[in-house]
Design a protein around this motif. Structure first.
Motif, PDB file in Angstrom:
ATOM      1  N   ARG A 220       0.855  -1.207   0.003  1.00 47.15           N
ATOM      2  CA  ARG A 220       0.115  -0.057  -0.208  1.00 47.15           C
ATOM      3  C   ARG A 220       0.838   1.248  -0.007  1.00 47.15           C
ATOM      4  NH1 ARG A 220      -4.239   0.404   4.768  1.00 47.15           N
ATOM      5  NH2 ARG A 220      -2.169   0.844   5.954  1.00 47.15           N
ATOM      6  N   SER A 221       2.081   1.390   0.835  1.00 47.65           N
ATOM      7  CA  SER A 221       2.801   2.350   0.951  1.00 47.65           C
ATOM      8  C   SER A 221       3.310   2.611  -0.452  1.00 47.65           C
ATOM      9  CB  SER A 221       3.925   1.985   1.866  1.00 47.65           C
ATOM     10  OG  SER A 221       4.939   3.099   1.792  1.00 47.65           O
ATOM     11  N   TYR A 222       3.733   1.785  -1.236  1.00 49.61           N
ATOM     12  CA  TYR A 222       4.628   1.963  -2.514  1.00 49.61           C
ATOM     13  C   TYR A 222       3.544   2.415  -3.781  1.00 49.61           C
ATOM     14  CZ  TYR A 222       6.902   0.939  -6.872  1.00 49.61           C
ATOM     15  OH  TYR A 222       7.474   1.007  -8.275  1.00 49.61           O
ATOM     16  N   ARG A 223       2.462   1.713  -3.475  1.00 47.17           N
ATOM     17  CA  ARG A 223       1.177   2.193  -4.476  1.00 47.17           C
ATOM     18  C   ARG A 223       0.859   3.621  -4.395  1.00 47.17           C
ATOM     19  NH1 ARG A 223       0.550   0.556  -9.423  1.00 47.17           N
ATOM     20  NH2 ARG A 223      -1.527   0.282  -9.227  1.00 47.17           N
ATOM     21  N   PHE A 224       0.982   4.422  -2.925  1.00 47.22           N
ATOM     22  CA  PHE A 224       0.784   5.668  -2.591  1.00 47.22           C
ATOM     23  C   PHE A 224       1.662   6.567  -3.384  1.00 47.22           C
ATOM     24  CE2 PHE A 224       1.674   9.296   0.201  1.00 47.22           C
ATOM     25  CZ  PHE A 224       0.419   9.717   0.277  1.00 47.22           C
ATOM     26  N   GLU A 225       3.057   5.971  -3.287  1.00 45.59           N
ATOM     27  CA  GLU A 225       3.989   6.720  -3.779  1.00 45.59           C
ATOM     28  C   GLU A 225       3.972   6.998  -5.190  1.00 45.59           C
ATOM     29  OE1 GLU A 225       8.272   6.207  -2.503  1.00 45.59           O
ATOM     30  OE2 GLU A 225       7.524   4.433  -1.740  1.00 45.59           O
ATOM     31  N   GLN A 226       3.550   5.803  -6.236  1.00 47.08           N
ATOM     32  CA  GLN A 226       3.291   5.813  -7.381  1.00 47.08           C
ATOM     33  C   GLN A 226       2.195   6.740  -7.864  1.00 47.08           C
ATOM     34  OE1 GLN A 226       2.256   1.602  -8.243  1.00 47.08           O
ATOM     35  NE2 GLN A 226       4.378   1.601  -9.004  1.00 47.08           N
ATOM     36  N   GLY A 227       1.140   7.001  -6.970  1.00 43.16           N
ATOM     37  CA  GLY A 227       0.480   8.039  -7.264  1.00 43.16           C
ATOM     38  C   GLY A 227       0.936   9.626  -7.639  1.00 43.16           C
ATOM     39  N   PHE A 228       2.075   9.679  -7.022  1.00 39.96           N
ATOM     40  CA  PHE A 228       2.878  10.892  -7.143  1.00 39.96           C
ATOM     41  C   PHE A 228       3.668  10.958  -8.315  1.00 39.96           C
ATOM     42  CE2 PHE A 228       1.417  10.995  -2.693  1.00 39.96           C
ATOM     43  CZ  PHE A 228       1.336  12.545  -2.593  1.00 39.96           C
ATOM     44  N   THR A 229       4.110   9.752  -8.693  1.00 38.81           N
ATOM     45  CA  THR A 229       4.811   9.564  -9.959  1.00 38.81           C
ATOM     46  C   THR A 229       3.993   9.989 -11.278  1.00 38.81           C
ATOM     47  OG1 THR A 229       6.074   7.709  -9.177  1.00 38.81           O
ATOM     48  CG2 THR A 229       6.057   8.080 -11.508  1.00 38.81           C
ATOM     49  N   PHE A 230       2.851   9.477 -10.878  1.00 44.07           N
ATOM     50  CA  PHE A 230       1.877   9.761 -12.225  1.00 44.07           C
ATOM     51  C   PHE A 230       1.395  11.022 -12.294  1.00 44.07           C
ATOM     52  CE2 PHE A 230      -2.268   9.146 -14.917  1.00 44.07           C
ATOM     53  CZ  PHE A 230      -1.687   8.523 -15.775  1.00 44.07           C
ATOM     54  N   GLU A 231       1.212  11.832 -11.216  1.00 45.26           N
ATOM     55  CA  GLU A 231       0.797  13.203 -11.029  1.00 45.26           C
ATOM     56  C   GLU A 231       1.739  14.210 -11.698  1.00 45.26           C
ATOM     57  OE1 GLU A 231       0.388  16.702  -7.577  1.00 45.26           O
ATOM     58  OE2 GLU A 231      -0.313  14.501  -7.113  1.00 45.26           O
ATOM     59  N   ALA A 232       3.097  13.686 -11.442  1.00 46.43           N
ATOM     60  CA  ALA A 232       4.349  14.424 -12.004  1.00 46.43           C
ATOM     61  C   ALA A 232       4.308  14.451 -13.374  1.00 46.43           C
ATOM     62  CB  ALA A 232       5.643  14.056 -11.495  1.00 46.43           C
ATOM     63  N   ASN A 233       3.712  13.079 -13.947  1.00 52.30           N
ATOM     64  CA  ASN A 233       3.812  12.892 -15.547  1.00 52.30           C
ATOM     65  C   ASN A 233       2.418  13.878 -16.182  1.00 52.30           C
ATOM     66  OD1 ASN A 233       5.303  10.622 -16.987  1.00 52.30           O
ATOM     67  ND2 ASN A 233       5.374  10.286 -14.725  1.00 52.30           N
ATOM     68  N   LEU A 234       1.428  13.749 -15.439  1.00 55.23           N
ATOM     69  CA  LEU A 234       0.395  14.583 -15.803  1.00 55.23           C
ATOM     70  C   LEU A 234       0.759  16.089 -15.839  1.00 55.23           C
ATOM     71  CD1 LEU A 234      -2.699  12.767 -14.173  1.00 55.23           C
ATOM     72  CD2 LEU A 234      -1.821  12.690 -16.660  1.00 55.23           C
ATOM     73  N   ALA A 235       1.440  16.593 -14.868  1.00 52.49           N
ATOM     74  CA  ALA A 235       2.103  17.907 -14.725  1.00 52.49           C
ATOM     75  C   ALA A 235       2.927  18.239 -16.052  1.00 52.49           C
ATOM     76  CB  ALA A 235       2.460  18.294 -13.544  1.00 52.49           C
ATOM     77  N   GLY A 236       3.397  17.379 -16.495  1.00 49.36           N
ATOM     78  CA  GLY A 236       4.421  17.514 -17.522  1.00 49.36           C
ATOM     79  C   GLY A 236       6.075  17.560 -16.957  1.00 49.36           C
ATOM     80  N   THR A 237       5.969  17.674 -15.369  1.00 50.02           N
ATOM     81  CA  THR A 237       7.344  17.468 -14.986  1.00 50.02           C
ATOM     82  C   THR A 237       8.185  16.504 -15.094  1.00 50.02           C
ATOM     83  OG1 THR A 237       6.333  18.909 -13.192  1.00 50.02           O
ATOM     84  CG2 THR A 237       8.529  18.041 -12.453  1.00 50.02           C
ATOM     85  N   ALA A 238       7.535  15.125 -14.973  1.00 53.01           N
ATOM     86  CA  ALA A 238       8.405  14.099 -15.070  1.00 53.01           C
ATOM     87  C   ALA A 238       8.955  13.985 -16.716  1.00 53.01           C
ATOM     88  CB  ALA A 238       7.399  12.809 -14.777  1.00 53.01           C
ATOM     89  N   GLY A 239       8.218  14.420 -17.602  1.00 53.98           N
ATOM     90  CA  GLY A 239       8.906  14.102 -18.820  1.00 53.98           C
ATOM     91  C   GLY A 239       9.866  15.079 -19.217  1.00 53.98           C
ATOM     92  N   ARG A 240       9.798  16.377 -18.930  1.00 47.87           N
ATOM     93  CA  ARG A 240      10.870  17.303 -18.891  1.00 47.87           C
ATOM     94  C   ARG A 240      12.199  16.890 -18.200  1.00 47.87           C
ATOM     95  NH1 ARG A 240      12.355  20.749 -15.306  1.00 47.87           N
ATOM     96  NH2 ARG A 240      10.109  20.814 -14.256  1.00 47.87           N
ATOM     97  N   VAL A 241      12.021  16.237 -16.952  1.00 52.10           N
ATOM     98  CA  VAL A 241      13.157  15.736 -16.353  1.00 52.10           C
ATOM     99  C   VAL A 241      13.615  14.573 -16.946  1.00 52.10           C
ATOM    100  CG1 VAL A 241      13.941  14.792 -14.133  1.00 52.10           C
ATOM    101  CG2 VAL A 241      12.497  16.694 -13.932  1.00 52.10           C
ATOM    102  N   ARG A 242      12.803  13.581 -17.403  1.00 52.85           N
ATOM    103  CA  ARG A 242      13.166  12.373 -18.166  1.00 52.85           C
ATOM    104  C   ARG A 242      13.887  12.490 -19.258  1.00 52.85           C
ATOM    105  NH1 ARG A 242       8.694   9.919 -17.056  1.00 52.85           N
ATOM    106  NH2 ARG A 242       7.569  10.492 -19.056  1.00 52.85           N
ATOM    107  N   ASP A 243      13.654  13.702 -20.020  1.00 53.13           N
ATOM    108  CA  ASP A 243      14.191  13.800 -21.137  1.00 53.13           C
ATOM    109  C   ASP A 243      15.720  14.135 -21.209  1.00 53.13           C
ATOM    110  OD1 ASP A 243      11.868  13.143 -22.852  1.00 53.13           O
ATOM    111  OD2 ASP A 243      11.330  15.348 -22.939  1.00 53.13           O
TER     112      ASP A 243
END
Length: 249
Positions: A220-243
């Protein structure tokens, strides 16, 4: 992608699950599911009393295949990676028998999720452990890093993306043994064989009992963390950093 399972001679009751995905064992989505299936199958086998999780190549695990995510214009690969990692980490944690992780070289990102959920870790002298998630446009596996080091060290490592050595983790008590690289397999098999010498039914009860008294529900703890990973992707932040991956000076 290769996930293989073997029964080493002279180690009765031990099953070895090995990952070999060149060049750095950064697993694609399907690889995480294949690993989960192999670990679960090994644990279900009534003849198995201990599982060794190992890897071939340059390092134990470099996490998710970032290039697979970069090739996907949508979110399917990200969702798949999130679910696949959750499946693999859960398979290690919930394996019906103890799991010994044999770690050489780098153990990064998803690798921390695997070893953090293992029952014991044997590492080579060159092994390093860390979560470069903030440098890769992701979040997650702090749940598992927190099982390896104290809270303040976990936070500092997470924020800085720094790594720690096998010797440092041994000093914290989370790595059972540190050995020369050439002796890693023998050391991991020796520990697994010692565990596997116990009664199989009692080992399975012991694994369930120890999981039942854990203070944190790791799944449950890890799945909670993953929610923020997806939020960062929707916000475009993750893609910018990942690139920026692979373009560091």
């Amino acid at each position: 992608m290769t996930v293989s399972t073997s029964s080493p001679s002279g180690a009765d009751g031990v099953r070895v699950v090995t990952v070999d995905h060149p060049p750095v064992n950064a697993l694609p989505v399907q690889g995480w599911y294949d690993l989960a299936d192999a670990v679960r199958a090994a644990g279900r086998d009534p003849e198995v009393r201990c599982v060794v999780l190992a890897a071939e190549g340059r390092g134990f695990n470099a996490g998710v295949d970032i290039k697979e995510l970069q090739r996907d214009p949508g979110h399917a690969s990200l969702i798949g990676a999130n679910r696949g990692c959750a499946e693999a980490f859960a398979a290690v944690y919930a394996c019906e028998v103890p799991v010994v992780a044999a770690v050489r070289g780098f153990c990064l990102g998803g690798g921390i999720g695997l070893v953090g959920n293992a029952d014991a870790i044997v590492a080579s002298e060159d092994a390093v452990f860390g979560l470069p998630e903030l440098d890769r446009g992701a979040l997650g596996a702090a749940t598992h890093l927190a099982r390896l080091v104290p809270q303040h060290l976990m936070r500092t490592l997470y924020y800085t993306s720094r790594t720690v050595t096998a010797a440092e983790l041994h000093a914290h008590g989370s790595v059972w043994q540190v050995v020369p690289s050439a002796g890693l397999q023998d050391a991991a098999l020796a520990l697994a064989a010692e565990i596997a010498a116990k009664d199989g039914h009692l080992l399975r009860l012991a694994k369930a009992a120890l999981n039942g008294i854990d203070p944190v529900d790791v799944q449950r703890s890890y799945r909670f963390e993953q929610g923020f990973t997806f939020e960062a992707n929707l916000a475009g932040t993750a893609g910018r950093v990942r690139d920026t991956f692979g373009k560091e000076a």
